[in-house]
Design an enzyme around this catalytic site. Structure first.
Site, short mmCIF file in Angstrom:
data_model
loop_
_atom_site.label_atom_id
_atom_site.label_comp_id
_atom_site.label_asym_id
_atom_site.label_seq_id
_atom_site.Cartn_x
_atom_site.Cartn_y
_atom_site.Cartn_z
N HIS A 66 0.94 -0.98 0.12
CA HIS A 66 -0.25 0.26 0.12
C HIS A 66 0.90 1.32 -0.09
O HIS A 66 0.83 2.87 -0.42
CB HIS A 66 -1.40 0.30 0.89
CG HIS A 66 -0.25 0.17 2.62
ND1 HIS A 66 -0.05 -1.18 3.42
CD2 HIS A 66 -0.16 1.37 2.71
CE1 HIS A 66 0.79 -0.12 4.29
NE2 HIS A 66 0.32 1.15 4.35
N ASP A 110 0.39 -7.88 1.21
CA ASP A 110 0.42 -6.24 1.78
C ASP A 110 2.31 -6.14 2.16
O ASP A 110 2.49 -6.00 2.77
CB ASP A 110 -0.39 -5.12 2.77
CG ASP A 110 0.27 -3.93 2.61
OD1 ASP A 110 0.36 -3.99 1.60
OD2 ASP A 110 -0.21 -3.27 3.85
N SER A 207 4.16 2.71 7.67
CA SER A 207 3.73 1.92 6.45
C SER A 207 5.51 1.18 6.09
O SER A 207 6.09 1.78 5.56
CB SER A 207 3.27 1.88 6.04
OG SER A 207 1.48 1.85 6.59
N GLY A 208 5.61 -0.18 5.58
CA GLY A 208 5.96 -0.59 5.44
C GLY A 208 7.32 -1.09 5.89
O GLY A 208 8.31 -1.70 5.20
#
Length: 253
Positions: A66, A110, A207-208
């Site tokens: 994402h 994801d 995120s990530g």
């Protein structure tokens, strides 16, 4: 891979605010003590956003699917992202490879590989992080950590300039599977915030980034429930090792 893949769920201290994945609370990281960390500057539909990531090969960074965008620039060797440090390496991404079964609605699969336009120069400030063996789970009770440049307060939109971290302890699957919610019986899980001085939880900006257990990247920061309460979800990296290895070999050749 099955349609519903295994993920790590970390149950953190309850929070009253809903925020996308990142770090709130925690502590500052010793400069360059996490040389595998990557800061992603993303251009998406005319907007600038950012994510975390981690260096898994000289020309590959692993992050969340994402975190995709129209253009991504990776900064390696960074500690203070608001300064032009001599240690920083700015590299454009030439290929974005989200998992082919990534689902935007459910956040399943994801995970994404980023191929860099050139190889990173490895040194004391820029290093690779080890990936786990395929399909191997983390033992309950293992102390892990997550780091990033996300918000330090649920009430403020300002992000810190330096990297911050928080520690987590992996719990047993049975404890997590008892958490209310129909989807959790299909996910691996674990984790409790072990910080006694501050209620740290995942929020905007990271995120990530990697969930690190020992010296191994076991998870990728993914998502949290819409009500802002625990658990928080991390993609289980070991599930995707065959895809990661296969994809990097194909693009290297």
């Amino acid at each position: 891979f099955p349609q519903m893949v295994t993920m790590l769920i970390l149950i953190l201290l309850p929070a009253a605010f809903l925020l996308p994945p990142g770090i709130i609370g925690g502590k500052k990281v010793k400069p360059h003590s996490r040389p595998y960390m990557a800061y992603l500057s993303i251009r998406r539909e005319g907007r600038n956003v950012h994510c975390g990531g981690f260096l898994v090969a000289k020309n590959f960074v692993l992050t969340a699917a994402h975190c995709n965008g129209d253009k991504i620039t990776v900064y390696l060797g960074a500690h203070n992202i608001k300064q032009q440090e001599q240690s920083q390496q700015k590299i454009s991404v030439c290929r974005r490879i989200p998992h082919p079964q990534y689902n935007r609605k459910t956040h399943n699969n994801d995970i994404m590989l980023l191929q860099l336009g050139r190889k990173a120069k490895l040194n004391k400030q820029v290093r690779l992080i080890r990936l786990p063996p395929a399909h191997r789970r983390v033992r309950p009770g293992t102390v892990c950590s997550v780091a990033g440049w996300g918000r330090t307060s649920a009430l403020r939109k300002r992000r810190p300039s330096v990297l911050r971290e928080v520690d987590l302890k992996v719990m047993d699957d049975e404890t997590c599977l008892n958490y209310p919610g129909g989807i959790y019986h299909r996910l691996g899980c674990g984790g409790h915030n072990i910080s006694s001085s501050v209620a740290c939880f995942v929020s905007q900006g990271d995120s990530g980034g990697p969930l690190v257990c020992g010296k191994t990247a076991q998870g990728v920061v993914s998502w949290g429930p819409v009500n802002g309460r625990p658990p928080r979800v991390y993609v289980r990296v070991s599930t995707f090792i065959p895809w990661i290895r296969r994809t990097m070999r194909r693009l290297q050749s």
